[in-house]
Write an enzyme that holds these catalytic residues in place. Structure first.
Site, PDB file in Angstrom:
ATOM      1  N   GLU A 366       0.837  -1.204   0.000  1.00 31.98           N
ATOM      2  CA  GLU A 366       0.000   0.000   0.000  1.00 31.98           C
ATOM      3  C   GLU A 366       0.867   1.248   0.000  1.00 31.98           C
ATOM      4  OE1 GLU A 366      -4.116   0.217   1.755  1.00 31.98           O
ATOM      5  OE2 GLU A 366      -3.048   1.448   3.225  1.00 31.98           O
ATOM      6  N   HIS A 397       5.855 -26.781   3.456  1.00 33.55           N
ATOM      7  CA  HIS A 397       4.948 -27.813   2.943  1.00 33.55           C
ATOM      8  C   HIS A 397       3.886 -27.222   2.031  1.00 33.55           C
ATOM      9  CE1 HIS A 397       6.651 -30.760   5.755  1.00 33.55           C
ATOM     10  NE2 HIS A 397       6.720 -29.746   6.604  1.00 33.55           N
ATOM     11  N   LYS A 519     -13.891   1.883  -3.793  1.00 35.63           N
ATOM     12  CA  LYS A 519     -14.898   2.216  -2.781  1.00 35.63           C
ATOM     13  C   LYS A 519     -16.004   3.085  -3.383  1.00 35.63           C
ATOM     14  CE  LYS A 519     -11.519   2.204   1.019  1.00 35.63           C
ATOM     15  NZ  LYS A 519     -10.898   3.039   2.072  1.00 35.63           N
TER      16      LYS A 519
END
Length: 565
Positions: A366, A397, A519
């Site tokens: 960001e 893994h 947004k």
């Protein structure tokens, strides 16, 4: 339009400097890690930097003395030492929003020594410590049981409602340091997702009479957080029919906007403040850290601040060639811009740091995920790499196959604590826990070794399926212990790494306009999805994919509603 302060950033563009050209030439014959260690058997001691409790080993980065000196020359050409001073003294380093970025002031001691860089505005530190003292008072009242719910019962559970920097930092620290908790009476929970799934699970078992909610939002307009807060308010009203009592007993607000907290209903005495010069992802040191203090105690929170302040002093005073955040930044720039490595794995070999990769994803991507310069001009080179990660022992893994034998070059940070489990010495299972920690250490060191040297770490192999090419760069951050001070220093080191890289790239790490448009569009779409707009009147300017998905969602919801009816 370029402001007067932006003249500070009008030096020659990064990719047009003489050092950039030199580094490009050096990258064409980038050294092989196995050869570097053969040439310099003591390389591990040479490419290393220390601060009390924390060591950076960058010897497994693909650079030599000449490359490092040229990188430092580049940092000097980009005026990094001067820009560090600007950060600490309150210059407007956030140019697109015309303000300072003074998160370092949040952890500056009240009586800072004369050798400490401090904000030019003498009012800042007293304001910071007034809020810190108010936070301490609230923490004491809640932890001691003086603070009561609306029916007079003690608070047993606290839920932090926040998202991004108002969630990731407190969540990460609270999980990492929970063994340092000074009280076990309070259970602290976190809810951030806009879909309500976390709240749905929490509200199913929490007791409204004994639950306190922290509404954390810098602007107090963040729709994710306020939608969760509105849901909580509706839930509480089932049990408390006096709104004034409900707000006073069950809500604390943390924001830079006192006016909006008051409008929402939170009384002034329940409000904690921070300031416009604190970026959200740099805010855990402020009152946003209230969940940390409630879960772990103010003593632990203050120790976290102290560790960060020690790193601030190191960053502002250490020479560039022995400066941990600067060296981290330069290694990253070498990898991204010259070796063309655009992926970065964060690999903590400590389950307590489970949320640290997520925290750094926001902090770095960001901040430095930018494609325009401070001046607003387009960038012609790469900036922030893609970050991801997982607790190292689990990641082995999961995705280490790609790290060792995949087609993508990846740089890695290994994070490790040298000592663990000192608090249970003498217990029956201490020896077993210590053996597990030693196994964990050996796995961490082995993986960084194989990434660097491949089959040469053991013996060459002609089997193509068992071929490990190696030569993948990594750094190791070694903590003496993972404790409040060392974690504070570790977090601050990454913060300063971000700033140093932004200075060199010529970008602004303190704004985040890239998250805003989505947004806005979401708010435009919401009426159509909620049924406020008739299907035939739905916006025809939308793309066909969004229109089709919106119609399908509406049909599914309508069908479900009809069945319930």
């Amino acid at each position: 339009m370029i402001s007067d302060t932006e003249s500070l950033y009008t030096s020659l563009p990064f990719d047009q400097s003489s050092s950039f050209k030199q580094l490009n030439t050096l990258a064409e014959a980038a050294p092989d890690l196995a050869e570097l260690f053969r040439q310099h058997p003591l390389r591990g001691q040479m490419f290393c930097s220390h601060i009390d409790g924390l060591t950076l080993d960058y010897s497994k980065q693909r650079l030599d003395d000449k490359i490092l000196k040229t990188l430092i020359q580049m940092a000097e050409e980009r005026q990094l030492p001067e820009k560090i001073k600007h950060l600490f003294t309150g210059q407007p380093v956030n140019h697109s929003e015309q303000r300072a970025a003074l998160h370092t002031a949040l952890r500056t001691p009240e009586q800072a020594g004369p050798d400490h860089l401090q904000p030019d505005d003498s009012r800042i530190l007293p304001e910071v410590h007034r809020q810190l003292d108010k936070m301490a008072g609230l923490v004491d009242r809640i932890q001691s049981g003086i603070w009561r719910g609306c029916t007079g019962r003690k608070i047993t559970d606290v839920v932090n409602l926040g998202v991004g920097g108002s969630d990731l930092g407190p969540l990460m620290v609270t999980h990492a340091l929970r063994e340092y908790a000074q009280t076990s009476a309070l259970k602290v929970h976190f809810a951030s997702t806009i879909d309500g799934s976390q709240l749905f699970e929490l509200l199913s078992h929490l007791n409204a009479e004994t639950t306190l909610f922290i509404v954390s939002s810098k602007s107090f307009t963040t729709i994710d957080t306020l939608s969760n807060a509105d849901t909580v308010r509706a839930w509480l009203r089932q049990f408390c029919h006096n709104d004034a009592l409900m707000y006073r007993c069950h809500f604390i607000g943390v924001s830079a906007s006192a006016e909006k907290m008051t409008q929402w209903g939170i009384p002034i005495e329940n409000q904690l403040h921070f300031w416009s010069w604190v970026g959200g992802r740099f805010s855990l040191w402020s009152a946003i850290g209230l969940p940390i203090a409630l879960a772990l105690g103010m003593k632990t929170f203050r120790a976290l601040l102290l560790g960060a302040h020690k790193m601030d002093c190191h960053f502002s005073q250490a020479p560039l060639d022995n400066n941990i955040p600067v060296l981290m930044a330069l290694c990253g720039i070498w990898n991204v811009n010259f070796l063309k490595i655009h992926a970065h794995a964060i690999l903590p070999y400590d389950g307590r740091l489970k949320f640290f990769p997520s925290y750094l994803e926001q902090l770095e991507m960001e901040s430095n995920g930018k494609s325009v310069l401070q001046s607003g001009e387009a960038i012609s080179y790469e900036t922030c790499p893609v970050l991801w990660g997982e607790v190292g022992a689990n990641a082995q893994h999961a995705f280490y196959q790609l790290l060792h034998q995949g087609t993508h070059a990846v740089a890695s940070d290994f994070i490790l604590a040298a000592r663990r489990y000192d608090s249970i010495q003498g217990s029956a299972h201490y020896a077993s826990m210590l053996a597990q920690h030693e196994l964990n250490i050996s796995n961490c060191l082995a993986q960084s070794r194989v990434l660097a040297f491949g089959n040469h770490a053991v013996e060459p192999s002609d089997n193509p399926y068992r071929h490990y090419p190696g030569n993948q760069p990594s750094s190791t951050l070694l903590l003496d212990h993972l404790n409040p001070e060392s974690l504070g220093a570790l977090i601050a080191a990454y913060e300063h790494k971000v700033y140093a890289q932004a200075v060199i790239w010529g970008i602004n790490p303190f704004d985040q306009w890239g998250v805003e448009l989505g947004k806005i569009v979401a708010l435009q779409l919401q009426p159509a999805l909620s049924g406020a707009v008739a299907e035939n009147d739905s916006p025809n300017h939308l793309d066909s994919s969004t229109q089709a998905l919106s119609r399908q969602i509406s049909q599914v919801r309508q069908l479900s509603s009809d069945k319930q009816a």
